[in-house]
Design a protein around this motif. Structure first.
Motif, PDB file in Angstrom:
ATOM      1  N   GLU A 141       5.703  -0.610  -3.000  1.00  0.00           N
ATOM      2  CA  GLU A 141       4.399   0.062  -3.043  1.00  0.00           C
ATOM      3  C   GLU A 141       4.528   1.517  -2.602  1.00  0.00           C
ATOM      4  O   GLU A 141       3.831   2.400  -3.122  1.00  0.00           O
ATOM      5  CB  GLU A 141       3.392  -0.675  -2.161  1.00  0.00           C
ATOM      6  CG  GLU A 141       2.920  -2.000  -2.724  1.00  0.00           C
ATOM      7  CD  GLU A 141       2.127  -1.843  -4.014  1.00  0.00           C
ATOM      8  OE1 GLU A 141       1.518  -0.774  -4.223  1.00  0.00           O
ATOM      9  OE2 GLU A 141       2.113  -2.788  -4.825  1.00  0.00           O
ATOM     10  N   ILE A 144       5.920   3.361  -5.571  1.00  0.00           N
ATOM     11  CA  ILE A 144       4.884   3.541  -6.591  1.00  0.00           C
ATOM     12  C   ILE A 144       3.933   4.665  -6.197  1.00  0.00           C
ATOM     13  O   ILE A 144       3.574   5.517  -7.018  1.00  0.00           O
ATOM     14  CB  ILE A 144       4.113   2.221  -6.811  1.00  0.00           C
ATOM     15  CG1 ILE A 144       5.031   1.173  -7.461  1.00  0.00           C
ATOM     16  CG2 ILE A 144       2.876   2.451  -7.678  1.00  0.00           C
ATOM     17  CD1 ILE A 144       4.422  -0.214  -7.527  1.00  0.00           C
ATOM     18  N   ASP A 150       7.403   2.482 -11.171  1.00  0.00           N
ATOM     19  CA  ASP A 150       6.225   2.154 -11.978  1.00  0.00           C
ATOM     20  C   ASP A 150       5.578   0.881 -11.467  1.00  0.00           C
ATOM     21  O   ASP A 150       6.260  -0.005 -10.934  1.00  0.00           O
ATOM     22  CB  ASP A 150       6.629   1.966 -13.442  1.00  0.00           C
ATOM     23  CG  ASP A 150       5.407   1.831 -14.346  1.00  0.00           C
ATOM     24  OD1 ASP A 150       5.037   0.689 -14.654  1.00  0.00           O
ATOM     25  OD2 ASP A 150       4.826   2.873 -14.712  1.00  0.00           O
ATOM     26  N   ALA A 151       4.256   0.774 -11.622  1.00  0.00           N
ATOM     27  CA  ALA A 151       3.533  -0.412 -11.147  1.00  0.00           C
ATOM     28  C   ALA A 151       4.037  -1.689 -11.809  1.00  0.00           C
ATOM     29  O   ALA A 151       3.943  -2.776 -11.222  1.00  0.00           O
ATOM     30  CB  ALA A 151       2.036  -0.240 -11.398  1.00  0.00           C
ATOM     31  N   ARG A 154       6.507  -4.127  -9.826  1.00  0.00           N
ATOM     32  CA  ARG A 154       6.139  -4.849  -8.602  1.00  0.00           C
ATOM     33  C   ARG A 154       6.783  -6.232  -8.510  1.00  0.00           C
ATOM     34  O   ARG A 154       7.162  -6.669  -7.433  1.00  0.00           O
ATOM     35  CB  ARG A 154       4.612  -5.009  -8.534  1.00  0.00           C
ATOM     36  CG  ARG A 154       3.873  -3.761  -8.091  1.00  0.00           C
ATOM     37  CD  ARG A 154       2.429  -4.078  -7.772  1.00  0.00           C
ATOM     38  NE  ARG A 154       1.740  -2.925  -7.214  1.00  0.00           N
ATOM     39  CZ  ARG A 154       0.915  -2.144  -7.907  1.00  0.00           C
ATOM     40  NH1 ARG A 154       0.689  -2.405  -9.186  1.00  0.00           N
ATOM     41  NH2 ARG A 154       0.334  -1.109  -7.322  1.00  0.00           N
ATOM     42  N   HIS A 157      11.260  -5.439  -8.936  1.00  0.00           N
ATOM     43  CA  HIS A 157      12.051  -4.442  -8.202  1.00  0.00           C
ATOM     44  C   HIS A 157      12.849  -5.117  -7.075  1.00  0.00           C
ATOM     45  O   HIS A 157      12.330  -5.989  -6.373  1.00  0.00           O
ATOM     46  CB  HIS A 157      11.125  -3.369  -7.617  1.00  0.00           C
ATOM     47  CG  HIS A 157      11.846  -2.132  -7.191  1.00  0.00           C
ATOM     48  ND1 HIS A 157      12.517  -2.053  -5.976  1.00  0.00           N
ATOM     49  CD2 HIS A 157      12.027  -0.932  -7.808  1.00  0.00           C
ATOM     50  CE1 HIS A 157      13.051  -0.852  -5.868  1.00  0.00           C
ATOM     51  NE2 HIS A 157      12.782  -0.156  -6.956  1.00  0.00           N
TER      52      HIS A 157
END
Length: 309
Positions: A141, A144, A150-151, A154, A157
């Protein structure tokens, strides 16, 4: 106040369930709490249990029948829970302190405020739309937010499970508070551990909660998440309420509906669920030691809470 409530936990593919959850209410206030003991540290389930008991004790002392300063209550309650975990660590001369993530929500006067440390989440939904959601205190987070990831990463990663905020760490927690949310009848508040949200996308969670009552949606989501995760799945826990507001007629025959007008003045009703914890074979602390330490901490919390009344 009147609301529907449902909570459930599943051990998943782990040997021990380190998740804890529960709710307490008076005539005018409702507290929801969920903690996810961190498995990478010794006795995470104890940290989660102490956190729930510490926060619950503070609520019992201050909800008379409602909490005067909700944001301050939540921040101080989570900080106190951290200190109680550290006290347990010192009392047991542990080489490292047990740790837990935490999310707590206080509902009163048709308004909700929540606080969290870590990646246990709260979702606020209305008619299938996510109006609010906690931001995980995780490395992914952070990346991001900085534009370095990039979202969409989530769920994949490699740093998605690395947390920089929790209760029980050597660094004091940084409690993140929400703004007050004005609730409408039909709104849903969902607290859940990463065993649920890491497997089911937000769109699926929102769809399930909007398509059927929480008494059906929650167990179905947990069953789906644990099936998808399989033998490597994490503990999966969820606690949800559907708000019905103040002055709503009782829903006769529905055991999931709570009307707080039935609570005698000056009393607190609670439902704190704690799965049985079995010590590992090489664990130097047996269950009697743990329960005794927690009881001592609870007594100390209750004595100190008298000052807050």
């Amino acid at each position: 106040m009147q609301f529907s409530v449902y909570q459930q936990t599943h051990i998943g593919g782990r040997k021990l369930n380190q998740d804890r959850m529960g709710y307490l209410y008076t005539r005018d206030a409702l507290l929801l709490v969920l903690a996810d003991g961190m498995g990478g540290h010794l006795r995470g389930e104890v940290a989660a249990t102490i956190a729930l008991q510490s926060i619950a004790t503070r609520f019992k002392a201050q909800a008379t029948p409602y909490v005067r300063k909700p944001e301050r209550f939540l921040e101080e309650a989570l900080q106190q829970a951290h200190e109680d975990i550290m006290r347990y660590t010192r009392d047991k001369a542990m080489p490292d302190s047990p740790r837990t993530t935490i999310v707590a929500c206080l509902v009163q006067h048709n308004s909700a405020v929540w606080a969290h440390c870590g990646d246990s989440r709260l979702y606020w939904l209305r008619r299938g739309q996510v109006l609010g959601r906690t931001r995980d205190h995780s490395h992914i987070e952070y990346l991001i937010a900085k534009g370095q990831a990039d979202a969409s990463e989530r769920a994949t990663h490699p740093d998605r499970n690395k947390l920089y905020n929790c209760l029980g760490a050597s660094t004091p927690p940084k409690v993140e508070l929400s703004r007050a949310a004005s609730l409408e009848p039909g709104d849903i508040l969902l607290l859940c551990s990463d065993g649920l949200w890491a497997v089911l996308p937000d769109t699926e969670i929102a769809h399930r909660l909007s398509a059927q009552p929480i008494t059906q949606a929650v167990p179905e989501m947990i069953a789906m998440a644990t099936t998808i995760a399989g033998s490597r799945g994490d503990n999966t826990t969820a606690l949800a309420i559907q708000w019905q507001g103040a002055g709503t007629p009782d829903a006769a025959g529905d055991p999931s509906v709570v009307s707080t007008q039935m609570v005698p003045e000056g009393e607190v009703t609670s439902r704190l669920d704690a799965p049985a914890a079995t010590p590992a074979p090489d664990d130097p602390f047996d269950e009697d030691d743990i329960e005794k330490a927690i009881a001592e901490i609870r007594d100390a919390i209750e004595k100190s809470s008298q000052i807050l009344k």
